[in-house]
Design an enzyme around this catalytic site. Structure first.
Site, PDB file in Angstrom:
ATOM      1  N   ARG A  42      -8.114   8.338   4.359  1.00  0.00           N
ATOM      2  CA  ARG A  42      -8.946   7.338   4.087  1.00  0.00           C
ATOM      3  C   ARG A  42      -9.943   6.598   5.049  1.00  0.00           C
ATOM      4  O   ARG A  42     -10.960   6.531   5.203  1.00  0.00           O
ATOM      5  CB  ARG A  42      -8.333   6.354   3.207  1.00  0.00           C
ATOM      6  CG  ARG A  42      -9.083   5.019   3.022  1.00  0.00           C
ATOM      7  CD  ARG A  42      -8.306   3.880   2.629  1.00  0.00           C
ATOM      8  NE  ARG A  42      -7.370   3.266   3.785  1.00  0.00           N
ATOM      9  CZ  ARG A  42      -7.655   2.796   4.584  1.00  0.00           C
ATOM     10  NH1 ARG A  42      -8.940   2.413   4.972  1.00  0.00           N
ATOM     11  NH2 ARG A  42      -6.651   2.251   5.665  1.00  0.00           N
ATOM     12  N   ARG A  43      -9.165   6.543   6.240  1.00  0.00           N
ATOM     13  CA  ARG A  43      -9.844   5.972   7.346  1.00  0.00           C
ATOM     14  C   ARG A  43     -10.653   7.226   8.032  1.00  0.00           C
ATOM     15  O   ARG A  43     -11.850   6.821   8.150  1.00  0.00           O
ATOM     16  CB  ARG A  43      -9.030   5.699   8.462  1.00  0.00           C
ATOM     17  CG  ARG A  43      -7.994   4.291   8.192  1.00  0.00           C
ATOM     18  CD  ARG A  43      -7.085   3.971   8.922  1.00  0.00           C
ATOM     19  NE  ARG A  43      -6.433   2.696   8.652  1.00  0.00           N
ATOM     20  CZ  ARG A  43      -5.024   2.407   8.970  1.00  0.00           C
ATOM     21  NH1 ARG A  43      -4.320   3.286   9.807  1.00  0.00           N
ATOM     22  NH2 ARG A  43      -4.666   1.025   8.868  1.00  0.00           N
ATOM     23  N   LYS A  89       0.762  -1.234  -0.118  1.00  0.00           N
ATOM     24  CA  LYS A  89      -0.036  -0.042   0.041  1.00  0.00           C
ATOM     25  C   LYS A  89       0.864   1.353   0.019  1.00  0.00           C
ATOM     26  O   LYS A  89       0.276   2.220  -0.203  1.00  0.00           O
ATOM     27  CB  LYS A  89      -1.159  -0.016   1.071  1.00  0.00           C
ATOM     28  CG  LYS A  89      -0.414   0.133   2.478  1.00  0.00           C
ATOM     29  CD  LYS A  89      -1.519   0.080   3.536  1.00  0.00           C
ATOM     30  CE  LYS A  89      -0.766   0.045   4.876  1.00  0.00           C
ATOM     31  NZ  LYS A  89      -0.273   1.307   5.265  1.00  0.00           N
ATOM     32  N   ASP A  90       2.076   1.047   0.279  1.00  0.00           N
ATOM     33  CA  ASP A  90       3.104   2.305   0.285  1.00  0.00           C
ATOM     34  C   ASP A  90       3.651   2.561  -0.934  1.00  0.00           C
ATOM     35  O   ASP A  90       4.277   3.635  -1.340  1.00  0.00           O
ATOM     36  CB  ASP A  90       4.169   2.018   1.162  1.00  0.00           C
ATOM     37  CG  ASP A  90       3.711   1.978   2.716  1.00  0.00           C
ATOM     38  OD1 ASP A  90       2.648   2.685   2.980  1.00  0.00           O
ATOM     39  OD2 ASP A  90       4.531   1.525   3.517  1.00  0.00           O
ATOM     40  N   CYS A 108      -1.309   7.262  -2.595  1.00  0.00           N
ATOM     41  CA  CYS A 108      -1.431   6.117  -1.500  1.00  0.00           C
ATOM     42  C   CYS A 108      -2.058   7.131  -0.051  1.00  0.00           C
ATOM     43  O   CYS A 108      -2.351   6.498   0.915  1.00  0.00           O
ATOM     44  CB  CYS A 108      -0.453   5.396  -0.943  1.00  0.00           C
ATOM     45  SG  CYS A 108       1.153   6.090  -0.492  1.00  0.00           S
ATOM     46  N   ARG A 119       0.813  10.544  13.958  1.00  0.00           N
ATOM     47  CA  ARG A 119       1.801   9.899  13.450  1.00  0.00           C
ATOM     48  C   ARG A 119       2.699   9.052  14.368  1.00  0.00           C
ATOM     49  O   ARG A 119       2.008   9.018  15.509  1.00  0.00           O
ATOM     50  CB  ARG A 119       2.858  10.825  12.714  1.00  0.00           C
ATOM     51  CG  ARG A 119       2.535  11.644  11.305  1.00  0.00           C
ATOM     52  CD  ARG A 119       2.863  10.876  10.215  1.00  0.00           C
ATOM     53  NE  ARG A 119       3.644   9.856   9.997  1.00  0.00           N
ATOM     54  CZ  ARG A 119       5.147  10.348   9.585  1.00  0.00           C
ATOM     55  NH1 ARG A 119       5.168  11.421   9.194  1.00  0.00           N
ATOM     56  NH2 ARG A 119       5.901   9.058   9.396  1.00  0.00           N
ATOM     57  N   ARG A 144       1.392   4.781  18.725  1.00  0.00           N
ATOM     58  CA  ARG A 144      -0.174   4.925  18.469  1.00  0.00           C
ATOM     59  C   ARG A 144      -0.989   4.337  19.368  1.00  0.00           C
ATOM     60  O   ARG A 144      -1.860   4.930  20.281  1.00  0.00           O
ATOM     61  CB  ARG A 144      -0.637   4.449  16.920  1.00  0.00           C
ATOM     62  CG  ARG A 144      -0.083   5.299  15.721  1.00  0.00           C
ATOM     63  CD  ARG A 144      -0.254   4.852  14.717  1.00  0.00           C
ATOM     64  NE  ARG A 144       0.568   5.402  13.537  1.00  0.00           N
ATOM     65  CZ  ARG A 144       0.265   5.745  12.451  1.00  0.00           C
ATOM     66  NH1 ARG A 144      -1.157   5.424  12.064  1.00  0.00           N
ATOM     67  NH2 ARG A 144       0.844   6.313  11.445  1.00  0.00           N
TER      68      ARG A 144
END
Length: 319
Positions: free
Chosen positions: A129-130, A81-82, A244, A151, A157
């Site tokens: 997106r989220r 995905k990156d 992305c 980040r 996180r």
């Protein structure tokens, strides 16, 4: 091929090291050759800016690709995905191994599920997106949440939740699984609620295009169903001219009748980060038998989404 150790280029994060270590084990088994990890620091690892601000596309990839092109490593492992959707001519994706769980997950305080979070809960994520999909779901179902841009690595996180700074954070199931931390998940988000990033849960093994023997050896790790699915997802992303870090979710499912895979369904969504407007479409057809067929499927669905106004929901489109 020689018997010298193969040099695998990887980012330094715990997640990257975990997934690269698993690939190294698979390559050792497939080739009979030793594999050593070469740790490389990327711009995305050292920058403290939000990914959407620094472009997202390629920030974790460029340094690894530079090392490949200079011959400092023999192959590299990326989170698919990156990867930017344009493939350099002198590099090739030698293998896309079988995909892990593509879903997003919640790690919340008090073991809460997403729909059980109290009113005003603060949910951390660095992904537009989220944000777009969580806010859209909340609006549609009467939930009161605030999405907070963050980040940091997995420890950072989850630490925001442990320390009471946030009520929950959103992460990828695949990453936590590869790190042996899937038991920290408090809720798996259905893809009907949040579609993952194109290619989420899949890895990409990349090497020089002229390394014929290595390409052939790494090909033993390739999963053709995963490759065709992520090719369709990434083709859609490219046709939307989105990077992305754009608020685009996409997932290609293989639909089986018993043990026989019959069709592929490609679903995609684009939305504003506040969740007020979304374009969500899907298409189902025979499983593409070629790379070009998978690319065409993604382009066709993207064209339908653009016709319904998707471009206006993505902010600045990638150039």
């Amino acid at each position: 091929m020689s018997t010298r150790a193969l040099r695998l280029g990887t980012r330094r994060s715990k997640l990257a090291m975990a997934q690269s270590g698993q690939v190294a084990d698979d390559v050792r088994r497939a080739t009979g050759r030793p594999v050593e990890l070469v740790e490389i620091t990327t711009y995305g690892d050292v920058s403290r800016e939000q990914l959407a601000q620094i472009g997202g596309t390629g920030v974790f990839v460029t340094a690894l690709r530079d090392a490949l092109l200079k011959g400092e490593v023999d192959f590299a492992v990326h989170s698919l995905k990156d990867l930017p959707t344009t493939q350099p001519e002198d590099l090739v994706l030698a293998a896309v191994p079988e995909r892990e769980d593509p879903r997003d997950v919640i790690v919340a305080r008090d073991a809460l599920k997403f729909t059980d979070l109290p009113r005003g809960s603060r949910i951390g994520t660095g992904s537009p997106r989220r944000m777009a999909q969580l806010n859209a779901y909340a609006r549609a179902h009467g939930l009161d949440i605030e999405t907070v841009p963050i980040r940091g690595n997995v420890d950072t996180r989850i630490g925001y939740v442990r320390d009471g700074v946030l009520d929950a954070v959103v992460l990828a199931a695949a990453g936590l699984s590869r790190m042996g931390r899937i038991d920290e998940v408090t809720d798996f988000l259905s893809v009907d609620t949040v579609l993952p990033a194109p290619g989420q849960g899949a890895l990409a093994i990349e090497c020089a295009a002229d390394a014929a023997d290595l390409i052939a050896a790494l090909g033993a790790l390739d999963d053709p169903f995963t490759r065709v699915a992520v090719t369709a997802e990434r083709s859609l992303l490219a046709a939307l001219e989105a990077g992305c870090s754009a608020p685009v979710g996409a997932l290609a499912d293989l639909l089986a009748d018993g043990q026989i895979v019959k069709e592929m369904r490609l679903r995609a969504v684009v939305g504003t980060t506040d969740g007020t407007r979304t374009v969500q479409l899907s298409t189902t057809g025979p499983v593409p038998e070629t790379h070009d067929g998978a690319m065409a499927l993604g382009r066709e669905l993207a064209a339908e989404m653009l016709a319904q106004g998707a471009a206006g929901l993505m902010g600045e489109r990638a150039q």
